[in-house]
Write a protein that holds these residues in place. Sequence first.
Motif, PDB file in Angstrom:
ATOM      1  N   HIS A   1      35.543  43.646  30.450  1.00  0.00           N
ATOM      2  CA  HIS A   1      36.943  43.245  30.571  1.00  0.00           C
ATOM      3  C   HIS A   1      37.001  41.768  30.940  1.00  0.00           C
ATOM      4  CE1 HIS A   1      37.401  47.574  30.881  1.00  0.00           C
ATOM      5  NE2 HIS A   1      38.709  47.478  30.911  1.00  0.00           N
TER       6      HIS A   1
ATOM      7  N   ARG B   1      44.934  40.257  27.955  1.00  0.00           N
ATOM      8  CA  ARG B   1      43.539  40.508  28.339  1.00  0.00           C
ATOM      9  C   ARG B   1      42.905  41.389  27.270  1.00  0.00           C
ATOM     10  NH1 ARG B   1      44.801  44.869  33.278  1.00  0.00           N
ATOM     11  NH2 ARG B   1      45.285  46.604  31.890  1.00  0.00           N
TER      12      ARG B   1
ATOM     13  N   VAL C   1      40.407  48.410  35.440  1.00  0.00           N
ATOM     14  CA  VAL C   1      39.501  49.151  34.543  1.00  0.00           C
ATOM     15  C   VAL C   1      39.737  50.657  34.625  1.00  0.00           C
ATOM     16  CG1 VAL C   1      37.683  47.428  34.513  1.00  0.00           C
ATOM     17  CG2 VAL C   1      37.694  49.135  36.336  1.00  0.00           C
TER      18      VAL C   1
ATOM     19  N   PRO D   1      38.123  38.924  33.415  1.00  0.00           N
ATOM     20  CA  PRO D   1      38.475  38.929  34.839  1.00  0.00           C
ATOM     21  C   PRO D   1      39.927  38.505  35.001  1.00  0.00           C
ATOM     22  CG  PRO D   1      36.604  37.476  34.350  1.00  0.00           C
ATOM     23  CD  PRO D   1      37.244  37.813  33.060  1.00  0.00           C
ATOM     24  N   GLU D   2      40.523  38.987  36.091  1.00  0.00           N
ATOM     25  CA  GLU D   2      41.959  38.819  36.280  1.00  0.00           C
ATOM     26  C   GLU D   2      42.337  37.361  36.569  1.00  0.00           C
ATOM     27  OE1 GLU D   2      43.291  41.971  38.754  1.00  0.00           O
ATOM     28  OE2 GLU D   2      45.292  41.148  39.060  1.00  0.00           O
ATOM     29  N   ARG D   3      41.623  36.740  37.495  1.00  0.00           N
ATOM     30  CA  ARG D   3      42.058  35.434  37.991  1.00  0.00           C
ATOM     31  C   ARG D   3      41.033  34.341  37.700  1.00  0.00           C
ATOM     32  NH1 ARG D   3      42.597  35.006  43.527  1.00  0.00           N
ATOM     33  NH2 ARG D   3      40.669  36.219  43.642  1.00  0.00           N
TER      34      ARG D   3
ATOM     35  N   ASN E   1      29.556  37.516  31.283  1.00  0.00           N
ATOM     36  CA  ASN E   1      30.601  38.458  31.630  1.00  0.00           C
ATOM     37  C   ASN E   1      30.557  38.710  33.140  1.00  0.00           C
ATOM     38  OD1 ASN E   1      32.333  39.466  29.416  1.00  0.00           O
ATOM     39  ND2 ASN E   1      30.359  39.850  28.432  1.00  0.00           N
ATOM     40  N   HIS E   2      31.730  38.739  33.735  1.00  0.00           N
ATOM     41  CA  HIS E   2      31.876  38.982  35.170  1.00  0.00           C
ATOM     42  C   HIS E   2      32.402  40.393  35.387  1.00  0.00           C
ATOM     43  CE1 HIS E   2      31.695  34.634  35.189  1.00  0.00           C
ATOM     44  NE2 HIS E   2      31.719  34.588  36.511  1.00  0.00           N
ATOM     45  N   GLN E   3      32.137  40.956  36.547  1.00  0.00           N
ATOM     46  CA  GLN E   3      32.788  42.212  36.901  1.00  0.00           C
ATOM     47  C   GLN E   3      34.256  41.937  37.192  1.00  0.00           C
ATOM     48  OE1 GLN E   3      29.013  43.620  39.519  1.00  0.00           O
ATOM     49  NE2 GLN E   3      30.810  44.880  39.725  1.00  0.00           N
ATOM     50  N   PRO E   4      35.129  42.843  36.805  1.00  0.00           N
ATOM     51  CA  PRO E   4      36.540  42.653  37.148  1.00  0.00           C
ATOM     52  C   PRO E   4      36.738  42.893  38.646  1.00  0.00           C
ATOM     53  CG  PRO E   4      36.240  44.333  35.441  1.00  0.00           C
ATOM     54  CD  PRO E   4      34.909  44.066  36.039  1.00  0.00           C
ATOM     55  N   GLU E   5      37.767  42.243  39.189  1.00  0.00           N
ATOM     56  CA  GLU E   5      37.958  42.254  40.636  1.00  0.00           C
ATOM     57  C   GLU E   5      38.403  43.630  41.162  1.00  0.00           C
ATOM     58  OE1 GLU E   5      40.051  38.750  41.633  1.00  0.00           O
ATOM     59  OE2 GLU E   5      40.408  39.312  43.717  1.00  0.00           O
TER      60      GLU E   5
ATOM     61  N   TYR F   1      46.720  52.042  31.075  1.00  0.00           N
ATOM     62  CA  TYR F   1      48.088  52.561  30.984  1.00  0.00           C
ATOM     63  C   TYR F   1      48.168  53.879  30.222  1.00  0.00           C
ATOM     64  CZ  TYR F   1      47.361  49.733  26.838  1.00  0.00           C
ATOM     65  OH  TYR F   1      46.811  49.176  25.727  1.00  0.00           O
TER      66      TYR F   1
ATOM     67  N   ASN G   1      33.417  49.162  36.768  1.00  0.00           N
ATOM     68  CA  ASN G   1      32.534  48.046  37.140  1.00  0.00           C
ATOM     69  C   ASN G   1      33.297  46.986  37.939  1.00  0.00           C
ATOM     70  OD1 ASN G   1      33.958  46.993  34.935  1.00  0.00           O
ATOM     71  ND2 ASN G   1      32.279  45.669  34.326  1.00  0.00           N
TER      72      ASN G   1
ATOM     73  N   TYR H   1      42.480  36.295  32.543  1.00  0.00           N
ATOM     74  CA  TYR H   1      43.703  36.641  31.800  1.00  0.00           C
ATOM     75  C   TYR H   1      44.419  35.358  31.398  1.00  0.00           C
ATOM     76  CZ  TYR H   1      43.398  41.388  33.940  1.00  0.00           C
ATOM     77  OH  TYR H   1      43.023  42.636  34.363  1.00  0.00           O
TER      78      TYR H   1
ATOM     79  N   ASP I   1      45.430  44.047  25.708  1.00  0.00           N
ATOM     80  CA  ASP I   1      46.593  44.478  26.488  1.00  0.00           C
ATOM     81  C   ASP I   1      47.497  43.275  26.723  1.00  0.00           C
ATOM     82  OD1 ASP I   1      45.222  46.878  26.741  1.00  0.00           O
ATOM     83  OD2 ASP I   1      44.576  46.482  28.805  1.00  0.00           O
TER      84      ASP I   1
END
Lengths: 627, 627
Positions: free
Chosen positions: A591, A583, B599, A593-595, B590-594, B472, B608, A610, A530
């Motif tokens: 996925h 990402r 997601v 992680p964002e930050r 791998n981390h969980q997304p915040e 999206y 997750n 990201y 994305d």
Amino acid sequence: MVLTTARRGLLLGSALRRAGFAQTARFTNGVRNNARTLARSNLGVLGSGARGLASYGESTNHRGPKADRGLGGLGGLGSGTIAALAGLATALSLGALSLIQPDTVAQTEGNAPPNPDDLVKKAQVPGPNECAPGGNRAQRCPLGFPYFSRKEVSKHKHAEDRIYVTYKDGVYDVTEFVNMHPGGERILLAAGSAIDPYWAMYQQHSTRQVMEILASLRIGTLYEHEFKELEASISLDDPFANDPPRANLGAVRCQKPYNSETVIELIPDNYITPIPMHYKRHHHPVPQANEADFRLVLAFEDANILQVSTEDLRSRFKKHEFPVTLQCAGNRRQELNKVAPVQGLEWDCGAISTAVWGGCLLRDVLEFTGFGDESALIERAGVKHICFEGLDKPYDASIPIDKALSKFGDVLVAYEMNGAPIPREHGGPVRIIVPGHLAARSVKWCERITASKGEGHSGWQRGIAYKGAPAYMRTFDGVDPETLTSVQELPVNSAICLPRPGSTVDVDDGSVTLKGWAWSGGGRNIIRVDVSVDGGKTWQGADLGRGAEQGQNRAWAWTFWEAEVDIPPELRKPGVELDICCRAVDVSMNHQPERPEAVWNLRGIMNNSYHHVAVTLVREEEDNEDA
Amino acid sequence: MVLTTARRGLLLGSALRRAGFAQTARFTNGVRNNARTLARSNLGVLGSGARGLASYGESTNHRGPKADRGLGGLGGLGSGTIAALAGLATALSLGALSLIQPDTVAQTEGNAPPNPDDLVKKAQVPGPNECAPGGNRAQRCPLGFPYFSRKEVSKHKHAEDRIYVTYKDGVYDVTEFVNMHPGGERILLAAGSAIDPYWAMYQQHSTRQVMEILASLRIGTLYEHEFKELEASISLDDPFANDPPRANLGAVRCQKPYNSETVIELIPDNYITPIPMHYKRHHHPVPQANEADFRLVLAFEDANILQVSTEDLRSRFKKHEFPVTLQCAGNRRQELNKVAPVQGLEWDCGAISTAVWGGCLLRDVLEFTGFGDESALIERAGVKHICFEGLDKPYDASIPIDKALSKFGDVLVAYEMNGAPIPREHGGPVRIIVPGHLAARSVKWCERITASKGEGHSGWQRGIAYKGAPAYMRTFDGVDPETLTSVQELPVNSAICLPRPGSTVDVDDGSVTLKGWAWSGGGRNIIRVDVSVDGGKTWQGADLGRGAEQGQNRAWAWTFWEAEVDIPPELRKPGVELDICCRAVDVSMNHQPERPEAVWNLRGIMNNSYHHVAVTLVREEEDNEDA
């Protein structure tokens, strides 16, 4: 002229803080005990290894000279001592001494580090005629320190007697510092003697910060004639003098040992990275092996089982060849450094490259050696890891047995890179390629493969170098590295290669073309990338290009992606800075992680947040109005 | 009394929006074409399957009756027609008709859904004497609709003639609705006839929203005598009447088909979930197999190779037994619904449980069948998937060949659960257990295993049900499900089981004890769980409990964790709401997304993101001042 212990402590503290060491600090007793255990067990390995190799005379010779070479700089030792020290050297090489290059380089490039003497002169206010812990001395050097003989220094090898080392003609008490040394107890290799030969090897010590720390530890000066003797006996030839010639195509993050990125903006042009452009990540000088004499030893713990030549590898086993992306665990460390300081080379997003690696399957070699998939031996003997030792001692690394044996693991004992013999720079004649794992497991110049109950012994496997540490661990002080998990497979990741940060985009274009890479560990295919040009407010899917076609769960190479993104109308003004980001999602539905805050860790590894690139919108003038 | 087309359209639109369908909408031509292709190929399978099974007479019988049973409700069809329809039924069962239970249940629990007639009465303002597309009719029913004969209805099976169905005595024009039906073209099974038998099976239609949609499509009424004939010919016996008795221990998300969570607050007490407490996730009535007659067929595409009894499985292959956590891909869907409406059952974090599953390895069975690890056949024939068909037609699912064959994949052909024969409720006599994957691949009541070039054919494999869609993508309108990746391994995940949301914590305790589970797909070990009581501002590590000891990369079961977290002093006031949250990291780092926004997907699967639980601080009064 000599500092009190308390004042020395203060000076050391502040130097350490300046050097960013306050958070890295000392290892626990756990590690030290472990180091001792390893020292014993490694000496054992050497002993029985020699026994095991008796029937393979060449191989014994093969290991011997290297041990000599590694410690040759110490000079004047009997061969028995050398053998013992060789074991000790391997055994004590636990910490992460070679892992603190980052700030190093920032310092060494441009400014030469100062002489510690100058720092002493500048920093120290001469005190009353106090005594250093070394003793009560009348005679003092011009800097005000008492004189020592080498024999006196040599008596201080253990904490109970205080630990002294010399650097040039200075004598230093490192007793308290040992626990704060980022390289761990390796510093004890020099206990009671000169650290100069080690620092010639690990040039990351040549920084102002390190010199400041050293200055704060000074307690004396060698007698002038003793120093001259020592200087004559120590060979300080540049150990990197024999490194291969390089074109310096990408950003060089460290010259010695050599570490450079690929050329990020050229990534999208080359799915298979041309060899001169492949990123390079060395921990030591590049060793030189004579391919004709080269033997790879296969072993079970300390018993050597087999040795093979590169010709054996080529002729006895089926050849496999496929593209594999190697990525340094520290890739994208730069971004973590912006959150809070981390250790390690300041990689941008170019410590990643892809080559077509050719060789035989490790599982075939293990099968031949008697450690095949179905071999009861593996289970009976409790083998859980396959360890790889490189020629660049003490480097080693290991991988879990299931990765090594699985038909779908595709681990290579490689002898070709992009269709030609592997260049020395990239690990020739024989390099292990562990697809899907951090590149540190793809051991270069591999000369020994061991089936073992435990992980590899080096700091790059068991130390903190490549461990998964949490964001809230702001110091390794008191942390036993054995309690942290060794990194093997890397998480899903992606980066924007074009445009590059700081570049401009013509506002009248109305859109931006983005290009980049995405990759995940464990062969997990990239299913989606994305992209956003408004900092993640709105997203759209990128088109996946080469790499998207890779076999299921065997996506060992990166996936290229490209997207044409419309600039939102409200942002279409010259001067606006676009926050472009990407990402990726892999087939296991993980996925990014964002930050970066969420994945920040003191070692600065595995940044897969990201990826952001800032570009500025401009109105470009027409160069040629007639056109 | 009859609506104009335009008014009907408006009513339909608003009913769809109320039902949350505006975003789910219609399938593309791609899917429809695909359905046709599958219809052909499945009929082919049936044909040659029957040929292939000729030498295994029992098995042919075995498939035959089930096909009859499945369509028995249609009644009055010759056996040849039934056979043809059976193929068609399987072929068209592509979409996700059974996947829209969510809001369904919220509606059915408590309030019985209204009769569409009432809705028509209420919603419709009688218009002038307009004509429905059905024709110009003088005679009208009391609701104002023209009368139809069943024969007239039966002429409307294709879009070019309009598509009609009947429900009770109502006649409905579903031509436009077909593309918006969440179950896809399965609705065409009823084209020109009654949908009542299907709805008896898929009771998720019994909601106010569905009835509103239906009412908006009404165009006529069956002649009274014709409706009575029809009613007599249709068997509407409750297809769920034969479901096993249940204790309803956890939250029931749907009664028919039965779907219930485990008891979340009791999770931490039972590493191995007691069978009555194991979550249940059915798509259909629970089939009943006679274990003595049960045969599992092994096939290569449409050629049957072998059939085995449960006794064969027990006696011919080595038994393996280990704990496996099964998790519905929709677990934690509730939280995504808060971001934006999603499809599917509103699971909290209890659609997950762990049992000790016992059986033989799929790879051993495949090996025996000639499709072993080293079999050239696999590669030569281009086999990429192993497909599993359940007795609950048309359910099927498949997994990639590498998971099935890998020595480290541990896929079971299971016949035991927690040491006893698998209860009917959980897939007995034979259930596939695919550790590390979403539970939808662990096919219950498995009667056929096929080595195949393609994935399983059902909507649960190829449809949108378990596909990785981006955040999206706000509608499946125009999306070809084949362009989305089928979910297999699940991402790293964790949840807080204690305290439960809305509970209170005594402010004077000064701390909160948290307990929960963590799990990752692909056998990836949980290496860390972080917890926070201030919404993620500060974190600390939880203690990992059972499950942390699992073999490397074979952590098929969850890892329990527990943490005692001090409440930050500034929050220690009665009435303060603590935002407790957790996040896990697996061995692939791998981390969980915040945030759930990152997601979110229309199907509401694979949530997750960090798990949050809100609790309120209170000052508890002393019950007993003497105590």
